[in-house]
Design an enzyme around this catalytic site. Structure first.
Site, PDB file in Angstrom:
ATOM      1  N   ASP A   2       0.844  -1.194   0.000  1.00 13.97           N
ATOM      2  CA  ASP A   2       0.000   0.000   0.000  1.00 13.97           C
ATOM      3  C   ASP A   2       0.881   1.246   0.000  1.00 13.97           C
ATOM      4  O   ASP A   2       1.589   1.515   0.981  1.00 13.97           O
ATOM      5  CB  ASP A   2      -0.903  -0.005   1.233  1.00 13.97           C
ATOM      6  CG  ASP A   2      -1.997   1.046   1.170  1.00 13.97           C
ATOM      7  OD1 ASP A   2      -1.783   2.087   0.512  1.00 13.97           O
ATOM      8  OD2 ASP A   2      -3.059   0.839   1.773  1.00 13.97           O
ATOM      9  N   HIS A  16      -3.582   0.299  -2.734  1.00 16.17           N
ATOM     10  CA  HIS A  16      -4.484   0.996  -1.821  1.00 16.17           C
ATOM     11  C   HIS A  16      -5.900   0.966  -2.397  1.00 16.17           C
ATOM     12  O   HIS A  16      -6.189   1.623  -3.394  1.00 16.17           O
ATOM     13  CB  HIS A  16      -4.021   2.452  -1.633  1.00 16.17           C
ATOM     14  CG  HIS A  16      -4.790   3.193  -0.575  1.00 16.17           C
ATOM     15  ND1 HIS A  16      -4.601   2.980   0.769  1.00 16.17           N
ATOM     16  CD2 HIS A  16      -5.760   4.134  -0.678  1.00 16.17           C
ATOM     17  CE1 HIS A  16      -5.412   3.768   1.458  1.00 16.17           C
ATOM     18  NE2 HIS A  16      -6.125   4.472   0.608  1.00 16.17           N
TER      19      HIS A  16
END
Length: 518
Positions: free
Chosen positions: A381, A412
């Site tokens: 992420d 993400h």
């Protein structure tokens, strides 16, 4: 000119080579992280032939890792949680957890950065439309609930007698309705849910009628919106999903309200847990932070004149970081001297900044959460940052209400798969209210959306089985389980922890005279 061409070629090579370079190793990042946590591995197979790896640490924490294949090079998904009956039930009935095959190789979808930008910014032609309810709050402020309905549906309103479950969706704290949120509404509709998107004050076209903006972790407005949903749909269960930084608001609400949250279960997609550190350190990729700062300034620019009565707009619009914006909005009063343009005001507001996060840190009341909460995270992420320093592993290892679904790839709020939507099956919600759709189910379904819907279904079935077992035991004891048992979805307590009872009449506030609808 030649230097710019060379630089452009280098950037293109990095974008093309970097995604595939991380797949040359034989050990997945999830395995590496679990080894660092001191969790041992033991491979077993269930009755269906799927390959599982049960890992148990010295402190009793358990993680189950389900691979996308049976070979050692398969991508893995780790379910990290405290051992419990619910955890075992999820491992047995949530097949989507083990059916994740992220995009690999030489494709832009394998890039965490490009996948995040695509999910957040790329337009999406959604087959759903929204019906907005503007809710007037007790302080005359306005928040909005956007109810998603299929475009083919002639009746735009849902009956209050409907037993369909309600899915409350909380977008990111910047108010951006992303492609991920639109696809989630589409998927939820196709499975019989009633999706409702919560919009904070001034977000997504919601009028700003007061000089008060909602602080990062202040659940007061969300609490009133939930009460309105329960008043409008009293017969349906309530579930919640938060995206990105919007998880801070959801976790704050669940912590403050405890067992009186009116929710059955909740899911956080790519959440940011340690938010103060996240604001202070900034994003590891400066283009993402620059884009978020610019987007927030554009949204606030329409209220520049009225906000100038309470905050220093010069400091606000000259800030170059997320922390600078948050400090200018909530940590500086009108009597405080304005900091010069381009300088930091952290020296003058350091005490106020710490006090602000004491009231708004999402995990401040995490011990009071009383419903199952699933967090879906990816180790690559680019928004949240490093996994070990940003994910509170001790929370999932010790709290039986929290479950972490950790993937080695996913970016993400991305979680793109090689064949996205091919394994989408019928995920029952316990309701027969799913209307026939005009090809909505034929669209590709995101893996994280399938996982969260399966999590909701499994937790609901688990609690229903537990309730039936309690009633049966009570009948055997001759205590009348039907009268003495308490149904899970109907809470008898309506006040939240350390929050006084609502002083106003909810029926007077949420009537046709005070609720603006368009």
């Amino acid at each position: 000119m030649l230097e710019w061409l060379v630089a452009l070629c280098i950037v293109i090579l990095v974008v093309l080579i970097w995604p595939g370079s991380k797949y040359f190793g034989t050990e997945s990042q999830t395995d590496t992280l679990l080894q660092r946590l001191g969790i041992s591995q033991q491979t077993t197979k269930d009755k269906t032939g799927r390959c599982f790896s049960e890992r148990e640490g010295s402190d009793g924490a358990q993680a189950a890792c389900a691979g996308a294949g049976t070979d050692g090079k398969a991508r893995t998904v780790a379910l990290i949680c405290k051992p419990s009956a619910l955890a075992n039930y999820l491992l047995k009935h949530c097949r989507t957890f083990s059916n994740y095959s992220p995009c690999v190789g030489w494709t832009w979808r394998a890039s965490a950065l490009l996948q995040s930008v695509y999910k957040a910014c790329w337009p999406y032609n959604s087959p759903v439309q929204f019906v907005r309810d503007n809710l007037q709050l007790s302080d005359d402020g306005l928040v909005a609930l956007d109810w998603a309905v299929p475009s083919y549906q002639k009746r735009r309103r849902t009956s209050s007698h409907s037993t369909s479950p309600v899915l409350l969706i909380i977008p990111n704290s910047f108010g951006k309705i992303t492609r991920n949120v639109l696809k989630l509404c589409e998927t939820a509709l196709s499975h019989g849910y009633l999706p409702a998107v919560f919009n904070r004050r001034s977000h997504n076209g919601t009028p700003l009628t007061t000089l008060k903006l909602q602080q990062f972790g202040d659940p007061a407005d969300l609490r009133e919106a939930v009460r309105y949903i329960r008043h409008r749909q009293p017969a349906g269960r309530l579930y919640a999903v938060s995206e990105s930084t919007g998880s801070g608001l959801l976790l704050s609400y669940l912590g403050e309200c405890g067992s009186s949250s009116y929710m059955t279960a909740a899911v956080c997609l790519s959440p940011v847990f340690r938010c103060q550190s996240w604001f202070e350190n900034g994003l590891c990729m400066w283009p993402l932070q620059w884009a978020l700062v610019l987007y927030q300034k554009i949204c606030l620019s329409r209220y520049k004149t009225v906000l100038g009565e309470t905050i220093h707009t010069d400091t606000l619009f000259s800030s170059c970081s997320l922390r600078g914006l948050e400090e200018a909005l909530f940590c500086q009063t009108g009597s405080a001297p304005a900091a010069p343009a381009g300088t930091s005001s952290s020296c003058n507001t350091s005490g106020t900044w710490d006090a602000y996060w004491e009231r708004n840190e999402p995990l401040r009341d995490v011990d009071e959460v009383a419903i199952p909460v699933l967090s879906v995270c990816a180790q690559d992420d680019p928004v949240r940052g490093d996994t070990q320093s940003t994910i509170p592993m001790e929370l999932f290892e010790t709290n039986p209400h929290f479950f972490l679904l950790l993937t080695d790839r996913g970016s993400h709020c991305g979680f793109s798969t090689q064949s996205e939507g091919s394994a989408a099956g019928a995920l029952g919600t316990g309701s027969s209210a799913a209307a026939p759709n005009s090809g909505m189910e034929s669209r590709r379904t995101n893996w994280s959306h399938r996982a969260l819907l399966e999590f909701f279904r499994a937790t609901t079935d688990f609690f229903a089985a537990e309730e039936r077992a309690k009633q049966l035991a009570a009948r055997r004891r001759g205590l009348g389980g039907g009268a003495g048992g308490r149904v899970f979805r109907h809470r008898s307590v309506s006040t939240c922890k350390r929050v006084p009872a609502c002083s106003h009449n909810i029926h007077a506030i949420y009537n046709w005279q005070r609720s603006y609808t368009r």
